[in-house]
Design an enzyme around this catalytic site. Structure first.
Site, PDB file in Angstrom:
ATOM      1  N   GLY A 241      -4.282  -5.006 -11.155  1.00 14.83           N
ATOM      2  CA  GLY A 241      -3.482  -5.798 -10.294  1.00 14.83           C
ATOM      3  C   GLY A 241      -3.089  -6.962 -11.008  1.00 14.83           C
ATOM      4  O   GLY A 241      -3.793  -7.449 -11.656  1.00 14.83           O
ATOM      5  N   PHE A 242      -1.714  -7.083 -11.294  1.00 17.59           N
ATOM      6  CA  PHE A 242      -0.992  -8.394 -12.209  1.00 17.59           C
ATOM      7  C   PHE A 242      -0.172  -9.262 -11.476  1.00 17.59           C
ATOM      8  O   PHE A 242       0.560  -9.639 -11.872  1.00 17.59           O
ATOM      9  CB  PHE A 242      -0.368  -7.376 -13.301  1.00 17.59           C
ATOM     10  CG  PHE A 242      -1.399  -6.368 -14.106  1.00 17.59           C
ATOM     11  CD1 PHE A 242      -2.157  -7.056 -15.199  1.00 17.59           C
ATOM     12  CD2 PHE A 242      -1.327  -5.082 -13.783  1.00 17.59           C
ATOM     13  CE1 PHE A 242      -2.997  -5.976 -15.694  1.00 17.59           C
ATOM     14  CE2 PHE A 242      -2.045  -4.178 -14.122  1.00 17.59           C
ATOM     15  CZ  PHE A 242      -2.913  -4.485 -15.174  1.00 17.59           C
ATOM     16  N   ILE A 468     -10.198  -6.661 -10.587  1.00 16.17           N
ATOM     17  CA  ILE A 468      -8.857  -5.928 -10.644  1.00 16.17           C
ATOM     18  C   ILE A 468      -8.720  -5.208 -11.891  1.00 16.17           C
ATOM     19  O   ILE A 468      -7.736  -4.913 -12.355  1.00 16.17           O
ATOM     20  CB  ILE A 468      -7.738  -6.758 -10.322  1.00 16.17           C
ATOM     21  CG1 ILE A 468      -7.631  -8.196 -11.447  1.00 16.17           C
ATOM     22  CG2 ILE A 468      -7.899  -7.342  -8.993  1.00 16.17           C
ATOM     23  CD1 ILE A 468      -6.450  -9.187 -11.049  1.00 16.17           C
ATOM     24  N   LEU A 631     -17.447 -15.754 -20.737  1.00 16.10           N
ATOM     25  CA  LEU A 631     -18.471 -15.322 -19.890  1.00 16.10           C
ATOM     26  C   LEU A 631     -18.959 -13.729 -20.491  1.00 16.10           C
ATOM     27  O   LEU A 631     -20.123 -13.634 -20.431  1.00 16.10           O
ATOM     28  CB  LEU A 631     -18.100 -15.093 -18.423  1.00 16.10           C
ATOM     29  CG  LEU A 631     -17.727 -16.411 -17.790  1.00 16.10           C
ATOM     30  CD1 LEU A 631     -17.356 -16.109 -16.266  1.00 16.10           C
ATOM     31  CD2 LEU A 631     -18.974 -17.377 -17.833  1.00 16.10           C
ATOM     32  N   LYS A 634     -16.761  -9.357 -24.820  1.00 17.47           N
ATOM     33  CA  LYS A 634     -15.930  -7.924 -24.731  1.00 17.47           C
ATOM     34  C   LYS A 634     -15.190  -7.984 -23.823  1.00 17.47           C
ATOM     35  O   LYS A 634     -13.651  -7.520 -24.229  1.00 17.47           O
ATOM     36  CB  LYS A 634     -17.266  -7.006 -24.798  1.00 17.47           C
ATOM     37  CG  LYS A 634     -16.770  -5.513 -25.015  1.00 17.47           C
ATOM     38  CD  LYS A 634     -17.745  -4.441 -24.939  1.00 17.47           C
ATOM     39  CE  LYS A 634     -17.345  -3.321 -25.360  1.00 17.47           C
ATOM     40  NZ  LYS A 634     -18.417  -2.029 -25.092  1.00 17.47           N
ATOM     41  N   GLN A 639      -9.139  -8.444 -22.186  1.00 23.44           N
ATOM     42  CA  GLN A 639      -8.483  -9.066 -21.364  1.00 23.44           C
ATOM     43  C   GLN A 639      -6.852  -9.410 -22.270  1.00 23.44           C
ATOM     44  O   GLN A 639      -5.766  -9.306 -22.051  1.00 23.44           O
ATOM     45  CB  GLN A 639      -8.598 -10.053 -20.636  1.00 23.44           C
ATOM     46  CG  GLN A 639      -9.387  -9.771 -19.329  1.00 23.44           C
ATOM     47  CD  GLN A 639      -8.485  -9.621 -18.364  1.00 23.44           C
ATOM     48  OE1 GLN A 639      -7.965  -8.766 -18.497  1.00 23.44           O
ATOM     49  NE2 GLN A 639      -8.176 -10.701 -17.465  1.00 23.44           N
ATOM     50  N   GLU A 706      -3.983 -14.322 -17.764  1.00 26.46           N
ATOM     51  CA  GLU A 706      -2.628 -14.149 -17.983  1.00 26.46           C
ATOM     52  C   GLU A 706      -2.330 -14.812 -19.378  1.00 26.46           C
ATOM     53  O   GLU A 706      -1.152 -14.763 -19.697  1.00 26.46           O
ATOM     54  CB  GLU A 706      -2.053 -14.893 -16.871  1.00 26.46           C
ATOM     55  CG  GLU A 706      -2.653 -14.510 -15.587  1.00 26.46           C
ATOM     56  CD  GLU A 706      -2.102 -14.987 -14.281  1.00 26.46           C
ATOM     57  OE1 GLU A 706      -0.755 -14.652 -14.057  1.00 26.46           O
ATOM     58  OE2 GLU A 706      -2.535 -15.378 -13.495  1.00 26.46           O
TER      59      GLU A 706
HETATM   60 MO1  MOS Z   1      -1.261 -13.329 -11.577  1.00 22.04          MO
HETATM   61  S1  MOS Z   1       0.579 -12.954 -11.470  1.00 22.04           S
HETATM   62  O1  MOS Z   1      -1.315 -14.656 -10.595  1.00 22.04           O
HETATM   63  O2  MOS Z   1      -2.090 -11.922 -10.504  1.00 22.04           O
END
Ligand code: MOS
Length: 739
Positions: A241-242, A468, A631, A634, A639, A706
């Site tokens: 989910g992005f 996500i 946290l 890895k 990410q 992000e």
């Molecule tokens: Mo991010 S674009 O706020 O899921």
């Protein structure tokens, strides 16, 4: 005695949910099995603008297995025309079959429900829609004449200026001025959107793939006009989910409407093509950036005007100029945002909305300024290093960008760069090196968690958050394990259910920073209660000790100065008549009034360009980040690597091509909508500073979801310029633009 569980936070532990995911045991939204489950398929419009003049559903209704064809002709009238939950920024104006208007191509105009997916697909093909078309608005450049100023979006004012732009212009000895454009892009997580809706009387259960279980509950309950208490949303696993799954789009409510009508559970899966229609995507942007500086490179003004596309029925602002308000020390600035209405679906958040697009424009403009002023691009950034946010004057809560630049430059070998474009050649390829700064704001919202000691001495921790794909299960397990004093293997973390304590959207890179403090607070309370229980219990070896002389480590309660005086948590738990638990809320204080809260990074990229064919290869990207405390080293690295891969995609490949005749995205599939494959990605070297930002929250953790995509398109564009001497200001940088 050494504390075994006092250093669990930060360890590079494997994902706790990894075995479930690799064995198929993880249950995704469309995989829940319910008796009598039937299947819904959306029928989408085939014109971009107009009215439906006739909708013949008779053939579909008679087709084998079809139970319902829902359309504007028979759909229930919803409160406020289906707009009761329409509340920007995330409460979408949905397409819920309330009228015969068509605003975009691939707008839902009917839903066919059948006993099998095959019957539903076949039935959907038989729905016959006729239209009275109107002339659509599809040409972004032409529509710009009607660009307008949006209302404030998400606490971000569209127009922000500071200082004195005239003075900045007069003081400038070197100026650059250019327009940068980025295309529409669409979300394609591996798991598309999917919902199962199931009514039991007045009570609705939704199995949904979402970044925000509570948000879905609020949207659907308000839209249908029912109490939120009567809606439960369950989402234990999300296949990516992005931003697209941060809002509840039309299909979720449509599934609930269909399920109520047929009195059976209904599954609705958005197919790959439909991902390019009614579920948002990144809008098109055109960004005018002008910079002025003295001969020594110090900025005298920054000017950033953004125009982005939205739908004709809802404002979505891509806040691309916000980055220019904070990135560099600059006494004078002017930033604006304008919108252009097109006949497309409403755009939405897409990984680093605003930052990804705006950072590209600003960071390429900085490279152009470096070239104009004959200053090394890294040196130019250091000369304009910001100690405070330019527009507000607030100091940063914590900022280690200098270390990021130094560390990444060293690992990359930046000092060996020869300044002139086209001056580095290797094996017949033009070699280019580029740099850009990455940044993303640190967000945090109130979150709650519950921790409970189980009869076997293990720990159950719950929060209505989401994982996500980022590692929420794993990092929250680590925070809980360290705080209570048990091994991670003895913690079970549960999330993704509105019956659990409330947590915010897993968007805006805020889950770790919001939920970890709640987990920590709940586990601290639980620890204190467990210790109080032990010292009050005559059967415990700890009986009678002062609370501050008792600790918990690796599943044992023990006296601090007499390690042999101890008992297992399981022993204490086994004697309890009533289980011990604790629920806590953690929320931000006034730190955002005192500080500017941001993460930063330095991104260096190398490209190799074929001088005859314009083909671009990316042998390596080296990046160092400052995002506070990791946290889990890895999952954090994963990410950031994932974000960088998407940055390569953003710079070189992704482009949703809108057919100017009919408003359809032409390349609505993963064969023609290009993203990097494994062979496109070579070395990605990620390191981080890992210094807790304790002014931001008690764990010192900012977000990392992000920031990884930011900086990459800028660094790659700048590397392409360095390799070829060609400045491509229009993403994606495809080979035709280099020929
Ligand atoms: Mo991010 S674009 O706020 O899921």
């Amino acid at each position: 005695m050494s504390a075994l569980t006092s250093n669990v936070i930060g360890l590079p532990l494997d994902r706790t949910d990894g075995p479930l995911k690799t064995t198929g045991g993880a249950r995704y939204a469309a995989e829940f099995r319910l008796p009598e489950l039937c299947h819904a398929v959306m029928v989408l419009s085939t014109i971009p603008r107009g009215r439906i003049t006739s909708l013949d559903t008779t053939r579909a209704e008679r087709a084998p297995g079809v139970l319902l064809v829902l359309s504007h002709r028979n759909a229930p009238t919803l409160p406020e025309h289906g707009r009761a939950a329409f509340k920007p920024p995330a409460g979408r104006a949905m397409s819920l079959l309330q009228d015969d208007d068509v605003h975009y191509n691939r707008q839902p105009i009917a839903v066919v429900v059948a006993d099998t997916i095959e019957h539903a697909v076949a039935g959907a093909a038989l729905v016959d829609a006729r239209y009275a078309p109107q002339a659509p608005v599809l040409d972004f450049e032409r529509a710009r004449e009607q660009a307008y100023k949006p209302k404030e979006a998400a606490q971000k004012r569209p127009d922000v200026g500071w200082g004195d732009m005239d003075a900045g212009q007069r003081a400038a000895e070197v100026k650059v001025d250019a327009t940068y454009t980025t295309p529409m892009q669409n979300h394609n997580p591996i798991e598309p959107h999917a919902t199962i809706a199931h009514w039991q009387g007045d009570h609705l259960t939704l199995h949904d793939s979402t970044q925000y279980v509570s948000g879905v509950r609020e949207t659907v309950s308000k839209t249908l006009g029912i109490s939120a208490d009567n809606v439960r949303v369950i989402s234990p696993f999300v296949g990516g989910g992005f931003g697209c799954k941060g809002s509840a789009w039309s299909h979720v409510t449509l599934a609930a409407m269909c399920a109520r009508q047929v009195q059976r559970p209904v599954k609705l899966v958005v197919d790959r093509q439909q991902m390019f229609g009614p579920v948002g995507g990144r809008p098109q942007t055109s960004q005018h950036v002008a910079l002025g500086a003295r001969r020594d490179g110090s900025l005298t003004f920054v000017h950033h005007d953004v125009v982005s596309s939205t739908s004709d029925f809802e404002d979505f602002v891509e806040p691309s100029a916000v980055v220019s308000r904070m990135m560099y020390a600059c006494p004078n600035g002017s930033t604006t945002h304008r919108l252009v209405k097109l006949n497309t679906g409403t755009p939405t958040f897409q990984r680093a909305p605003g930052e990804a697009t705006g950072n590209f424009a600003l960071e390429v403009a900085m490279d152009e300024l470096a070239a104009a002023a004959r200053i090394d691009p890294l040196e130019l950034r250091l000369r304009n290093y910001a100690e405070k946010e330019a527009d507000t004057g607030k100091p940063f809560s914590s900022k280690h960008l200098r270390e990021c630049y130094a560390q990444a430059a060293e690992r990359f070998g930046w000092k060996h760069r020869s300044a002139a474009p086209r001056s580095m050649l290797d094996a017949g390829r033009l070699v280019g090196w580029g740099v850009a700064t990455a940044s993303y704001p640190a967000h945090r919202m109130a979150a709650s968690a519950r921790a409970a000691l189980q009869p076997d001495g293990s720990l159950l921790v719950q929060s209505g958050s989401q994982d996500i794909g980022t590692g929420t299960y794993t990092v929250m397990t680590q925070v809980a394990a360290e705080t209570l004093g048990v091994a991670p293997a003895h913690v079970r973390f549960e999330l993704g259910d509105t019956t659990l304590p409330h947590a915010p959207v897993s968007g805006g890179s805020m889950s770790a920073a919001s939920v970890a403090p709640a987990v920590q607070a709940a586990c601290r309370q639980l620890r204190d209660r467990v210790i109080a229980q032990a010292i009050a219990d005559p059967q415990s070896p700890l009986h009678g000790l002062p609370a501050d002389r008792v600790m918990i480590d690796d599943g044992w309660l023990l006296a601090r100065d007499q390690p042999n005086r101890r008992e297992a948590l399981a022993a204490l738990a086994g004697r309890l008549a009533n289980p011990i638990d604790a629920t806590a809320e953690a929320k931000p204080g006034n730190e955002s009034q005192r500080y500017a809260l941001h993460s930063f990074g330095a991104v260096f990229a190398e490209v190799r360009v074929d001088p005859d064919l314009g083909e671009i290869r990316v042998p390596r990207i080296v990046a160092t980040y400052d995002f506070g405390r990791a946290l889990n080293a890895k999952t954090a690295r994963s990410q950031l690597q994932g974000g960088i891969v998407w940055g390569v995609s953003f710079a070189l490949l992704e482009d949703s091509i809108l057919d100017q005749r009919n408003g359809r995205i032409v390349n609505a599939n993963l064969a023609e909508y290009h993203v990097p494959v494994n062979a496109d990605i070579q070395t990605i070297d990620v390191t981080f500073v890992d210094d807790p930002d304790l002014a931001f929250n008690p764990l010192g953790v900012r977000g990392i979801g992000e920031i990884g995509i930011t900086g990459v398109a800028g660094a790659l564009s700048n590397a392409v310029y360095h390799a070829t001497g060609r400045r491509i200001r229009d993403l994606p940088i495809t080979l035709d633009k280099l020929l």
